[in-house]
Design a protein around this motif. Structure first.
Motif, short mmCIF file in Angstrom:
data_model
loop_
_atom_site.label_atom_id
_atom_site.label_comp_id
_atom_site.label_asym_id
_atom_site.label_seq_id
_atom_site.Cartn_x
_atom_site.Cartn_y
_atom_site.Cartn_z
N ALA A 99 0.72 -1.00 -0.22
CA ALA A 99 0.11 0.00 0.11
C ALA A 99 0.57 1.32 0.11
CB ALA A 99 -0.92 -0.12 0.99
N ILE A 100 1.98 1.30 0.97
CA ILE A 100 2.79 2.33 0.81
C ILE A 100 3.45 2.78 -0.59
CG2 ILE A 100 4.97 3.25 1.97
CD1 ILE A 100 3.95 1.58 4.38
N GLU A 101 4.00 1.55 -0.97
CA GLU A 101 4.47 1.89 -2.46
C GLU A 101 3.63 2.23 -3.51
OE1 GLU A 101 8.18 1.64 -4.62
OE2 GLU A 101 7.89 1.83 -2.62
N ALA A 102 2.47 1.72 -3.48
CA ALA A 102 1.74 2.09 -4.49
C ALA A 102 1.25 3.54 -4.23
CB ALA A 102 0.07 1.09 -4.39
N HIS A 103 0.95 3.82 -3.10
CA HIS A 103 0.62 5.44 -2.71
C HIS A 103 1.53 6.44 -3.03
CE1 HIS A 103 0.54 8.89 -0.27
NE2 HIS A 103 -0.77 8.80 -0.11
N ASP A 104 2.97 5.82 -2.87
CA ASP A 104 3.91 6.85 -3.12
C ASP A 104 4.27 6.79 -4.74
OD1 ASP A 104 4.02 7.13 -0.27
OD2 ASP A 104 5.81 6.39 -0.04
N PHE A 117 5.80 0.40 9.70
CA PHE A 117 5.00 0.49 8.56
C PHE A 117 3.54 0.59 8.84
CE2 PHE A 117 9.39 -1.27 7.25
CZ PHE A 117 9.35 -0.58 6.16
N ARG A 118 3.16 0.32 9.78
CA ARG A 118 1.60 0.74 10.36
C ARG A 118 1.46 1.83 10.30
NH1 ARG A 118 -0.29 2.20 14.57
NH2 ARG A 118 1.46 1.69 15.79
N ILE A 119 2.51 2.75 10.96
CA ILE A 119 2.49 4.09 11.08
C ILE A 119 2.48 4.89 9.67
CG2 ILE A 119 3.69 6.14 11.85
CD1 ILE A 119 4.53 4.28 14.41
N HIS A 120 3.06 4.36 8.68
CA HIS A 120 2.96 4.92 7.35
C HIS A 120 1.93 4.80 6.84
CE1 HIS A 120 7.26 6.51 6.86
NE2 HIS A 120 7.64 5.49 7.82
N LYS A 154 -0.82 7.25 8.24
CA LYS A 154 -0.68 8.79 7.96
C LYS A 154 -0.71 9.03 6.50
CE LYS A 154 4.44 9.02 7.56
NZ LYS A 154 5.50 9.74 8.06
N ARG A 155 -1.16 8.12 5.53
CA ARG A 155 -1.30 8.45 4.31
C ARG A 155 -2.84 8.62 3.95
NH1 ARG A 155 3.66 6.81 4.46
NH2 ARG A 155 5.14 7.08 2.71
N PRO A 156 -3.36 9.65 3.45
CA PRO A 156 -4.83 9.67 3.50
C PRO A 156 -5.60 9.02 2.39
CG PRO A 156 -3.73 11.76 2.59
CD PRO A 156 -2.49 10.72 3.14
#
Length: 506
Positions: free
Chosen positions: A29-34, A160-163, A166-168
């Motif tokens: 999810a983080i990589e897709a978002h970023d 990574f849960r924190i990341h 914090k991504r809307p």
């Protein structure tokens, strides 16, 4: 699968749909978002929010961050024998593993946590070399240290849960179970998932792609029996990893692999299972007490108990091969100990596992609470103890007497247990606890390619379907410590950026 033609209304839609909220799902999810901050990302999690995190949350939080790509390929190739994986896949994995440490360190700092390099596992000899199978090609060059993110427990997962939180444009849906993929019946192209949420089945459209990160089947005793042949084996991590993702991928036409991996790759750890919890406890991996033995179904010893098998994920070397410590073949097994060992330390590891970290159980320092609960049997003599646990008193007494004689003479003719790791079982009262095989994670899942795409039986990618994490992992035989979490990050990033780059559907 559910046919695309059967869907008349979508209940929800997103760009990238991720099933499973462990480390692999979070990183995806983080990589897709970023990669595309305008994309909508939805993570589905079967568990309620307080039980989220999967095996990643309950694990020892170790990361393997190699530097030498060629050595890492050689070492992993040797670890996987005799089940090789595609060489292109292996190289892409090794390159990701060897280059992701700065990214991990940055993400830890951004989460307000600390990335720490360390030379040994918690509780282990600090001078112990991190590499587990150092005689294999490339081993010493591929593994020089391991790492974690602190504070622990659950440091890596929490960072990574924190990341994610914090991504809307990353949404989370808990208590939502993935049921089946929605596919075009002619092309096999994936359009979304049918899920069970709020007491009904719902259809979620994935405009760009679906990523499966549900974990494997370590929590399903029936699947363990059907695919691995175990009589009894229990999850040490998430007990709700019950093979949902594998069944979904089977329906979708995926080619499965690693369903019968030796020791399920991460090792069959001695564990303690009680009725009050669906998962098992790790039996203490680094025993301070030395007045104890394990006895098999016939009431006799079956191996050298004194070795710290945790250094090799419960593999023992025989005739040049790393084989399972044979607990799973000897059931029922009991650990027999005396008062000295009972007082030495908790019989369960108190810094990891689902029951300790997620459920919050506090095992008593002297094991007294567990004796009161009836988890540990207690008697004034070995013969009385045998009756309590359903053993033949003559046989168990003879086994203990033979062991005691070996301990006093500093010579174990049966199994060669080191003299400094055995003392007589003679300081009563005496205790017994049932020992069962516990599994860290199972790597059975769909065959994947270097883009983290799921492959069908013809070796072709199923359009817009991806996989990351331990389900379908490239670990195919024995396991290097820290490899699972690091692989979750490596393939999570690969899956995330490739899924979000898919051309959207109308």
């Amino acid at each position: 699968m559910a046919s695309l033609n059967s869907i008349t209304t979508w209940d929800d839609e997103t760009d990238v749909l991720i099933a499973g909220y462990g480390l692999a799902g979070a990183v995806t999810a983080i990589e897709a978002h970023d990669t595309d901050p305008d994309a909508d990302i939805l993570i589905l999690e079967k568990n309620p929010e307080h039980l989220a995190g999967g095996n990643s949350r309950a694990s020892g939080q170790t990361l393997w961050c190699p530097k030498d790509v060629e050595a890492t390929i050689a070492y992993q190739r040797a670890l996987n024998e005799p089940n090789p994986v595609d060489e292109t896949l292996l190289r892409v994995w090794a390159e990701a593993m060897a280059t992701q440490e700065p990214w991990i360190e940055q993400k830890a700092a951004e989460a307000g946590m600390e990335y720490v390099r360390r030379s040994a596992r918690p509780g282990a000899d600090p001078n112990h070399v991190t590499v587990e199978f150092e005689e294999l090609p490339g081993a010493k060059q591929a593994v020089s240290y391991n790492s974690t993110i602190e504070p622990n427990p659950s440091g890596v997962w929490n960072a990574f849960r924190i990341h994610v939180e914090k991504r809307p444009r990353i949404r989370l849906s808990f208590e939502t179970r993935a049921a089946e993929l929605v596919q075009d019946p002619d092309t096999g192209e994936v359009y979304g998932l049918i899920v069970e949420r709020d007491g009904r089945r719902q259809a979620i459209l994935a405009c760009r792609g679906v990523v499966m990160t549900t974990g494997s089947f370590e929590g399903s005793l029936q699947m363990q029996r059907d695919y691995w042949g175990a009589e009894e084996i229990y999850a040490l991590g998430n007990p709700y990893n019950t093979g949902d993702g594998i069944k979904i991928l089977q329906k979708a036409g995926a080619d499965l692999w690693h369903m019968r991996n030796f020791t399920q790759t991460g090792g069959l750890q001695p564990a303690i299972k009680v009725d009050e919890y669906p998962a098992a406890f790790f039996r203490q991996q680094f025993m301070d007490g030395t007045s104890w033995i394990d006895v098999a179904a016939d009431g006799k010893r079956y191996y050298d108990e004194g070795i710290f098998y945790a250094y090799t994920h419960y593999r023992m070397k025989r005739h040049g091969k790393w084989l399972d410590v044979p607990t799973h073949q000897m059931l029922p097994v009991h650990m027999i100990l005396d008062e000295t060992t009972r007082l030495a330390q908790p019989l369960a590891a108190t810094w990891k596992s689902w029951n300790i970290v997620v459920e919050g159980y506090e095992w008593s320092e002297d094991n007294s609470k567990e004796i009161e609960k009836g988890w540990i049997a207690k008697a004034d003599s070995i013969r009385e103890l045998a009756v309590l646990i359903g053993r033949d008193p003559d046989v168990l007494e003879d086994t203990v007497n033979r062991y005691n004689e070996a301990a006093r003479s500093c010579n174990d003719p049966e199994y060669g247990r080191s003299a400094d790791r055995m003392t007589p079982i003679e300081n009563g009262p005496f205790y017994a606890v049932k020992v069962v095989p516990g599994v860290v994670a199972h790597t059975g899942g769909a065959r994947r390619n270097e883009r983290s795409q799921v492959l069908n039986h013809d070796g072709q990618a199923i359009p817009r379907l991806y996989e990351a994490g331990e389900m379908g992992s490239i670990f195919a035989n024995i396991y290097q410590n820290g490899g699972f979490l690091a692989e979750c990050i490596a393939f999570g990033r690969i899956a995330g950026r490739n899924a979000v780059a898919e051309q959207g559907v109308a």
